[in-house]
Design an enzyme around this catalytic site. Structure first.
Site, PDB file in Angstrom:
ATOM      1  N   GLN A   1      -9.792  -1.231   3.540  1.00  0.00           N
ATOM      2  CA  GLN A   1      -9.080  -1.459   4.787  1.00  0.00           C
ATOM      3  C   GLN A   1      -7.767  -0.669   4.759  1.00  0.00           C
ATOM      4  OE1 GLN A   1      -8.273  -5.620   5.183  1.00  0.00           O
ATOM      5  NE2 GLN A   1      -8.421  -5.612   7.390  1.00  0.00           N
TER       6      GLN A   1
ATOM      7  N   SER B   1      -2.295  -2.023   6.532  1.00  0.00           N
ATOM      8  CA  SER B   1      -0.881  -2.209   6.192  1.00  0.00           C
ATOM      9  C   SER B   1      -0.216  -0.895   5.787  1.00  0.00           C
ATOM     10  CB  SER B   1      -0.752  -3.200   5.035  1.00  0.00           C
ATOM     11  OG  SER B   1      -1.229  -4.457   5.405  1.00  0.00           O
TER      12      SER B   1
ATOM     13  N   SER C   1      -7.136  -2.978  -0.804  1.00  0.00           N
ATOM     14  CA  SER C   1      -8.011  -3.468  -1.872  1.00  0.00           C
ATOM     15  C   SER C   1      -9.262  -2.603  -1.936  1.00  0.00           C
ATOM     16  CB  SER C   1      -8.412  -4.916  -1.604  1.00  0.00           C
ATOM     17  OG  SER C   1      -7.267  -5.721  -1.557  1.00  0.00           O
TER      18      SER C   1
ATOM     19  N   GLU D   1     -11.961 -11.989   9.678  1.00  0.00           N
ATOM     20  CA  GLU D   1     -11.307 -12.219   8.401  1.00  0.00           C
ATOM     21  C   GLU D   1     -11.024 -13.708   8.244  1.00  0.00           C
ATOM     22  OE1 GLU D   1      -8.260  -9.435   7.666  1.00  0.00           O
ATOM     23  OE2 GLU D   1      -7.722 -10.275   5.732  1.00  0.00           O
TER      24      GLU D   1
ATOM     25  N   GLU E   1       2.964 -17.660   6.442  1.00  0.00           N
ATOM     26  CA  GLU E   1       3.926 -17.734   7.542  1.00  0.00           C
ATOM     27  C   GLU E   1       3.339 -17.143   8.825  1.00  0.00           C
ATOM     28  OE1 GLU E   1       4.593 -16.869   4.401  1.00  0.00           O
ATOM     29  OE2 GLU E   1       5.829 -18.605   3.913  1.00  0.00           O
TER      30      GLU E   1
END
Lengths: 356, 389
Positions: free
Chosen positions: B127, B130, B162, B245, B372
């Protein structure tokens, strides 16, 4: 697995919610809780008319009603009547028929405040003369609201029961101040009071307890959901430092934490209700699921009420704001038949033993 | 409500359980999870075995190589895999996130090209979402793609990818539009990791292992036909990926947690000397109850969403609870070792399994969307609280 409710169950929930919202808004609950006798007998009659005493209701149907009753903090002996008394009765006993006709009856089991768990039920007292009973029981739920009480005791290793008509003999009720005014526990002292030997079904203590736990858990889900709503409503509208406080993560995450606990507990409670409806099979893990449902749902209710009070700030600490009623009911449910540590200890023991 | 398996589910479960009992014994040693971590080739072989036996992509439509079974069978697959103590297919990202996104947004050619090797594990996916400046704030992606004829030319840097060091393919989010809000400025691309200009640099985690990577992209050329969704539509495609996900992964996490608990109970029974008994009992009970909660919550949300639906923002409940519960359990297992918990590797109990798990679980509340962020999602999209940003 299919967790869906039937159309009838959805309708049952909708009608219950509408009725309770209309008849028992928070202001009315406050009045009833603060009165000497917290009973609204017209509500009991209306519950009967709506079919809440019908024995065709399965446990999942009752789950829906317990949840809605908890949400509204319904103060009524309807709960012990259908949650624990009815399953104890032999079908042929006259009390079973009377309950179908709307009679409420609560359960007295504990003889000692330090031993209030159901599995500490003492021996069944004997009757003297023409069916007269002299005994003491403590911590009897909804005693002054019920039409009668079933005194439970062990009789040659099996459960036995004696019914005392508290409506006709109110002097046997020894009132105790309670934290929660919507579900009060009082003591029972009979002194040569007429009593009737009741024919019981073969229900044992373990299955009675499991059923009580899941009923308490269902009620706790309703309590928790409404308690959380008080906090959410406030966080959506209250402004401080020029912003709606629900935009602050310190506030919103508290409410989310309560939501998470409630939703996790909800899944357990629904599953446990299925176990009760289908009947326990003797698998110790079934008992563990019921126990877990009780401890998690009651814990979630206390947690949700406390977090909502924190979000409400000073207003949440007043007698005027209704949120404290929900906290107190949650605390009552949490304390009834085993606090969280007791339940977790037992579950832990059975898991450690089971996996060997 | 119905809590027992249907006849079809019973048959599926029995067949799978029998197959696993035999296959695990033949393919793995005493500790399949650790062995899989240490030997990627062995895990690839195992993945191919799972695929050949027909256990992968079971809920997918037949046309994409699936078996068209109900979602409940996917859940049973994870439960049985956990029960057998067997590692999952190596292509977790591909199966859980990439495939559902391709099925929803891709065209026929893309589905035919990418799904079969994804199922077999011949092509492993990673993926590329980020970036150093776009973690929780994913819309802030700065990796830029400029159109040159029929190709995008991509420059930028991705992080926390990852499996990128093993991956053949990558789902990549890039910024293609200027002067529009971010949710209309992004485009979703399928990148072949062997393309010139792609550099992967493994990042060593605090555990000492390197599971994730930095990916540098220098003038990387990607054909326009490798776009998923339209140009500028990337944010909507990302949302599909993230919903999956939260949904499918939750089942896998519950099953994984159950397996971890079994192992912890064994460890605690044999070794618990450094902490009081009641502490162990309650910790074990807490974890066992959480396993039940996760399992039934997954089934319940699945029921409420309908057969094909994803649980939506509610799915964050399981992620939050699992990550915190897993951290508590690994901490308990390690604490039970007392001062000996300071040892590691071969000198530690179970060759340092709990040392590694304790440290690795710290990342559970960060990876896949921090706790969060998950809480923000619930606050805004479930509880209806106003947006804080």
């Amino acid at each position: 697995m299919d967790f869906s409710f039937s159309d009838e169950q959805h309708l049952l929930r909708k009608l219950a919610r509408e009725y309770l919202t209309d008849r028992l808004p928070p202001e009315r609950i406050g009045e009833l809780a603060d009165r000497a006798a917290g009973r609204d007998s017209t509500v009991d009659r209306e519950l009967f008319e709506m079919g809440w005493f019908g024995d065709e209701l399965g446990f999942v149907d009752l789950l829906v009603l317990f949840e809605e009753a908890g949400r509204a903090l319904l103060p009524s002996a309807w709960f012990p009547t259908v949650a624990v008394v009815r399953p104890l009765l032999a079908a042929s006993d006259e009390l079973a028929e009377q309950i179908r006709n709307g009679r409420t009856c609560t359960l007295a089991w504990a003889a000692d405040r330090a031993r209030s768990a159901l599995d500490r039920t003492p021996a069944l007292p004997g009757l003297v003369g023409p069916g007269l009973l002299t005994t003491s029981r403590v911590l009897v739920p909804d005693l002054e609201q019920a039409d009668s009480v079933l005194v439970l005791g062990l009789d040659a290793g099996r459960l036995g029961g004696l019914e005392v008509d508290t409506g006709a003999h109110p002097e046997v009720i020894s009132r105790c101040p309670n934290v929660d005014g919507t579900r009060r526990f009082h003591d029972l002292h009979t002194d040569r009071t007429p009593a009737r030997r009741v024919q019981l079904s073969a229900t044992g203590i373990e299955s009675l307890r499991a059923r009580l736990w899941v009923a308490l858990a269902a009620e706790a889900l309703g309590v928790a959901g409404r308690a959380l709503d008080f906090g959410i409503e406030h966080a959506r509208t209250r402004t401080q430092f020029g912003r709606i406080i629900g935009t602050y993560q310190g506030v919103s995450h508290r409410l989310v934490d309560a939501y998470v606990r409630i939703e996790l507990a909800r899944s357990l409670v629904y599953r446990a209700a299925g176990i009760i409806e289908e009947g326990l099979t003797g698998d110790p893990l079934e008992i563990a699921v019921c126990s877990a449902a009780k401890t998690r749902a009651a814990g979630a209710a206390v947690f949700a009420a406390e977090n909502s009070i924190q979000v409400l700030g000073g207003m949440g600490m007043t007698w005027e704001h209704p949120i404290h009623r929900w906290l107190k009911r949650a605390m009552t449910l949490n304390a009834w038949d085993g606090n969280p540590d007791t339940h977790l200890d037992r579950i832990g023991e059975s898991i450690m033993a089971f996996s060997t | 409500m119905r809590f027992s398996d249907t006849v079809e589910e019973q048959r599926f479960r029995a067949e799978l359980r029998a197959w696993l009992a035999d296959a695990v014994r033949r393919h793995w040693g005493d500790d399949p999870i650790t062995e899989a971590r240490q030997d990627v080739q062995r895990l690839r072989d195992w993945s191919r075995l799972l695929h050949q036996a027909g256990w992968i992509g079971i809920t997918w439509p037949h046309e994409y190589g699936g078996r068209g079974l109900p979602q409940s069978c996917q859940n049973i697959f994870y439960e049985e895999l956990g029960r057998a103590g067997a590692p999952n297919h190596i292509n977790t990202i591909g199966l859980n996130f990439v495939a559902p996104t391709i099925i929803e947004w891709g065209d026929q050619d893309q589905a035919r090209r990418f799904l079969p090797p994804l199922l077999s594990g011949d092509e492993i996916w990673c993926q590329g979402f980020s970036e150093p400046g776009a973690g929780s704030d994913l819309a802030n992606v700065r990796t830029r793609a400029v159109l040159d004829g029929e190709e995008w030319v991509v420059n930028g840097q991705k992080i926390w990818s990852s499996f990128a060091h093993l991956a053949d393919m990558c789902i990549l989010v890039v910024r293609t539009e200027e002067d529009v809000p971010s949710h209309r400025a992004l485009t979703f691309l399928l990148l072949d990791m062997r393309t010139p200009g792609v550099t992967v640099r493994p990042l060593t985690q605090l555990t000492g292992a390197a599971e994730f990577n930095e990916v540098f992209l220098d003038d990387v050329r990607i054909p326009v036909s490798r776009g998923l969704g339209e140009r500028g539509e990337g944010w909507r495609v990302i949302m599909t990926t993230l919903e999956h996900e939260r949904g499918t992964l939750a089942m896998e996490l519950a099953a994984d947690f159950s397996r971890q608990l079994d192992r912890a109970v064994t460890h605690l029974r044999d070794n618990a000397t450094a902490v009081p008994d009641h502490h162990v009992r309650r910790g074990v009970a807490d974890a066992w109850v959480l396993v039940q909660e996760l399992r039934y919550t997954n089934y319940r949300f699945r029921t409420e969403a309908g057969e094909t639906g994803s649980p939506g923002p509610k799915g964050s409940v399981a992620k939050i609870a699992w990550s915190e519960g897993h951290q508590r359990l690994t901490a308990l297992a390690l604490e039970s070792q007392g001062l000996a918990s300071v040892l590691n590797g071969a000198s530690a109990a179970e060759s340092g399994y709990w040392q590694l798990e304790r440290l690795r679980s710290r990342g559970n509340s960060i990876e896949g969307g921090t706790t969060e962020i998950q809480k923000n999602i619930i606050a805004e999209r479930v509880l209806g609280l106003p947006r804080g940003r």
